[in-house]
Scaffold this active site. Structure first.
Site, PDB file in Angstrom:
ATOM      1  N   LYS A 108       0.846  -1.201   0.000  1.00  0.00           N
ATOM      2  CA  LYS A 108       0.000   0.000   0.000  1.00  0.00           C
ATOM      3  C   LYS A 108       0.876   1.244   0.000  1.00  0.00           C
ATOM      4  O   LYS A 108       1.965   1.237   0.590  1.00  0.00           O
ATOM      5  CB  LYS A 108      -0.872   0.042   1.254  1.00  0.00           C
ATOM      6  CG  LYS A 108      -2.059   0.957   1.130  1.00  0.00           C
ATOM      7  CD  LYS A 108      -3.190   0.217   0.443  1.00  0.00           C
ATOM      8  CE  LYS A 108      -4.420   1.038   0.270  1.00  0.00           C
ATOM      9  NZ  LYS A 108      -5.493   0.227  -0.323  1.00  0.00           N
TER      10      LYS A 108
HETATM   11  P1  NAD Z   1     -12.969   7.694  -3.680  1.00  0.00           P
HETATM   12  O1  NAD Z   1     -11.921   8.664  -3.338  1.00  0.00           O
HETATM   13  O2  NAD Z   1     -13.344   7.498  -5.105  1.00  0.00           O
HETATM   14  O3  NAD Z   1     -14.311   8.063  -2.864  1.00  0.00           O
HETATM   15  C1  NAD Z   1     -14.355   8.179  -1.481  1.00  0.00           C
HETATM   16  C2  NAD Z   1     -15.749   8.653  -1.076  1.00  0.00           C
HETATM   17  O4  NAD Z   1     -15.835   8.650   0.353  1.00  0.00           O
HETATM   18  C3  NAD Z   1     -16.073  10.076  -1.510  1.00  0.00           C
HETATM   19  O5  NAD Z   1     -17.445  10.173  -1.810  1.00  0.00           O
HETATM   20  C4  NAD Z   1     -15.746  10.904  -0.261  1.00  0.00           C
HETATM   21  O6  NAD Z   1     -16.444  12.140  -0.212  1.00  0.00           O
HETATM   22  C5  NAD Z   1     -16.214   9.937   0.813  1.00  0.00           C
HETATM   23  N1  NAD Z   1     -15.603  10.154   2.131  1.00  0.00           N
HETATM   24  C6  NAD Z   1     -14.289  10.229   2.429  1.00  0.00           C
HETATM   25  N2  NAD Z   1     -14.135  10.425   3.758  1.00  0.00           N
HETATM   26  C7  NAD Z   1     -15.382  10.456   4.290  1.00  0.00           C
HETATM   27  C8  NAD Z   1     -15.892  10.630   5.585  1.00  0.00           C
HETATM   28  N3  NAD Z   1     -15.070  10.815   6.620  1.00  0.00           N
HETATM   29  N4  NAD Z   1     -17.229  10.598   5.771  1.00  0.00           N
HETATM   30  C9  NAD Z   1     -18.079  10.414   4.736  1.00  0.00           C
HETATM   31  N5  NAD Z   1     -17.646  10.233   3.477  1.00  0.00           N
HETATM   32  C10 NAD Z   1     -16.327  10.266   3.257  1.00  0.00           C
HETATM   33  O7  NAD Z   1     -12.489   6.316  -3.021  1.00  0.00           O
HETATM   34  P2  NAD Z   1     -12.904   4.831  -3.450  1.00  0.00           P
HETATM   35  O8  NAD Z   1     -11.940   4.360  -4.449  1.00  0.00           O
HETATM   36  O9  NAD Z   1     -14.359   4.793  -3.716  1.00  0.00           O
HETATM   37  O10 NAD Z   1     -12.588   4.034  -2.097  1.00  0.00           O
HETATM   38  C11 NAD Z   1     -13.520   3.973  -1.027  1.00  0.00           C
HETATM   39  C12 NAD Z   1     -13.084   2.893  -0.042  1.00  0.00           C
HETATM   40  O11 NAD Z   1     -13.023   1.639  -0.717  1.00  0.00           O
HETATM   41  C13 NAD Z   1     -11.692   3.094   0.582  1.00  0.00           C
HETATM   42  O12 NAD Z   1     -11.737   2.621   1.905  1.00  0.00           O
HETATM   43  C14 NAD Z   1     -10.806   2.218  -0.251  1.00  0.00           C
HETATM   44  O13 NAD Z   1      -9.672   1.803   0.464  1.00  0.00           O
HETATM   45  C15 NAD Z   1     -11.737   1.061  -0.538  1.00  0.00           C
HETATM   46  N6  NAD Z   1     -11.366   0.308  -1.737  1.00  0.00           N
HETATM   47  C16 NAD Z   1     -11.316   0.900  -2.967  1.00  0.00           C
HETATM   48  C17 NAD Z   1     -10.995   0.132  -4.091  1.00  0.00           C
HETATM   49  C18 NAD Z   1     -11.010   0.701  -5.486  1.00  0.00           C
HETATM   50  O14 NAD Z   1     -10.897  -0.077  -6.434  1.00  0.00           O
HETATM   51  N7  NAD Z   1     -11.180   1.994  -5.671  1.00  0.00           N
HETATM   52  C19 NAD Z   1     -10.681  -1.229  -3.934  1.00  0.00           C
HETATM   53  C20 NAD Z   1     -10.740  -1.802  -2.665  1.00  0.00           C
HETATM   54  C21 NAD Z   1     -11.084  -1.022  -1.578  1.00  0.00           C
END
Ligand code: NAD
Length: 425
Positions: A108
């Site tokens: 990571k």
């Molecule tokens: P992203 O940046 O595209 O979106 C994040 C979203 O969460 C946004 O809408 C943001 O406004 C919101 N957010 C952030 N902090 C917040 C808070 N404190 N309260 C409320 N809303 C909040 O990110 P993503 O890629 O969608 O990832 C989201 C989660 O999924 C993360 O934990 C990430 O580690 C996990 N994840 C993502 C992927 C991927 O392929 N993108 C894969 C596995 C896991």
């Protein structure tokens, strides 16, 4: 463990369950510690020239375990990245790739960006989507230059995470010119994979349906859902569940929330969020995170960030079940409360593994110009997810433990075998 004591990286939920699973498997204490500990941690300061000013961003790259394949894990850009969190996320990747049975290890990268400071420094008004994009792209471009050899030699294969997306991954490809050096590349860039962008949300929607069926005895049609986060994962997940007839009644993001007891118009919300960079202001009814977590719904899906459900929040949860789309959204204390209250949880290492399963496909097929269909990628995701979910559910019933613990035990056994075979332990 004393060696790591001051870093406070070993007092986490995954460590707790790795220890209990390792003991049940009969592993020696030093073997369990080797599975827990990262192989390498790189702490760096990234000097970037952005819009005429030179800025320094602190960052960390954790290469947790490569026994089963190259270190694999996303690049996170956020204002609250720290060493302990990045190590935990890398460790989760080791467990996730193992439970999904794909040939990657875990890693990571996290980079801290103080957005409030940057908005002031550049005299911009939040939320400026274009400004944020320039900053994110520049940061990743400099990161790619700094770690070019690590990426090019497939030592660590990065992907998008919170705060990064396909465009940033294209900048890594620009530096390495190797399509297998990074996954999550945008459409048309050498080695891209149809369906990769939607894969985490798709997989999470699939597992939510399976969970409704197997653990809550409900059909997706008419089930009520609440989601925290409307980024890549949250928006795709909402889209697919909505298409299958679920009623998404509450969604929040970093800036605000939306509530509609009759179900939110998801396609309209997706368009709105694309234009405005937030869901705030959509519809008439606002919703806070606190309210979201205590909605009486069938499934609550935290899809934003980590540690949002602690023991206090957990006491007020009224959902019948939880699917962890985000990484580590429930703290260890929160998990204890949820377990006592008998609320079933699909752990992150299963629920959000659709992305890394698609990444495996993207990596393996990166030199082929014969593109698979999105549907074929989705069917591989379904197969792998279903296997991990059913294996973990079965073991959790056999041992009377929660599914987070059983999934980690299965993963630990696989990581242990590979480490043993490579004489790592
Ligand atoms: P992203 O940046 O595209 O979106 C994040 C979203 O969460 C946004 O809408 C943001 O406004 C919101 N957010 C952030 N902090 C917040 C808070 N404190 N309260 C409320 N809303 C909040 O990110 P993503 O890629 O969608 O990832 C989201 C989660 O999924 C993360 O934990 C990430 O580690 C996990 N994840 C993502 C992927 C991927 O392929 N993108 C894969 C596995 C896991």
């Amino acid at each position: 463990m004393n060696f790591y004591y001051n870093l406070n990286i070993h007092n986490t939920r995954s460590v707790y369950y790795i220890k209990s699973g390792g003991k049940r498997l009969g592993l020696r204490e030093e073997e369990i510690e080797a599975i827990i500990s990262p192989q390498e941690i790189r702490i760096f300061r990234l000097s970037c020239k952005i819009l005429g000013k030179t800025l320094n961003f602190p960052g960390i790259m954790c290469l947790h375990n490569d026994a089963r394949g190259p270190y694999k894990g996303g690049i996170r850009i956020s204002n609250d990245v720290d060493i302990a969190e990045t190590v935990e996320l890398a460790r989760l990747m080791t467990l996730k790739t193992a439970i999904s049975d794909i040939e990657f290890g875990g890693g990571k990268t996290g980079i801290t960006v103080d957005w409030n400071y940057l908005y002031k420094l550049y005299d911009r008004r939040p939320i400026d989507i274009q400004f944020e994009k320039i900053v994110r792209l520049d940061i990743v471009e400099y990161l790619a230059q700094m770690y070019r050899d690590t990426f090019k030699n497939h030592i660590y294969v990065p992907a998008p995470d919170l705060g990064t997306g396909p465009e940033e991954m294209a900048f890594i490809y620009n530096e390495t010119l190797d399509p297998a050096s990074v996954t999550g590349k945008p459409e048309g860039v050498h080695g891209w994979l149809p369906g990769r962008r939607e894969s985490t949300g798709y997989g999470c929607a699939f597992i939510t349906k399976k969970f409704l069926q197997e653990c809550l005895d409900r059909d997706v049609q008419g089930s009520t859902i609440a989601i925290q986060g409307f980024g890549n994962v949250g928006s795709h997940l909402a889209k697919y569940l909505h298409e299958d007839g679920a009623k998404i009644v509450g969604i929040t993001d970093l800036y605000g929330g939306v509530y509609n007891e009759n179900g939110i118009d998801i396609p309209a919300l997706i368009e709105y969020a694309k234009k405005n960079g937030t869901i705030l202001g959509f519809g008439s009814s606002n919703l806070t995170n606190e309210e979201l977590f205590s909605l009486s719904v069938d499934v609550l899906i935290p899809a934003a960030t980590g540690n949002v459900i602690n023991s206090e929040v957990a006491k007020n949860i009224k959902a019948k079940g939880i699917v962890e789309a985000a990484n580590n959204p429930i703290t260890l204390d929160g998990m204890h409360v949820i377990e006592e209250r008998g609320i079933p949880v699909v752990p992150d290492i299963i629920a959000n593994s659709g992305g890394v399963i698609a990444s495996m496909e993207e990596y393996s097929r990166s030199l082929s110009a014969l593109k698979v269909k999105k549907e074929d990628v989705f069917s591989i995701i379904e197969e792998k997810l279903q296997q991990g979910f059913m294996d973990s559910l079965k073991l959790s019933k056999e041992l009377n433990i929660n599914m987070c613990e059983s999934a980690i035990q299965i993963a630990v056994e696989r990581v242990y075998m590979a480490m043993k075979n490579r004489r790592y332990i």
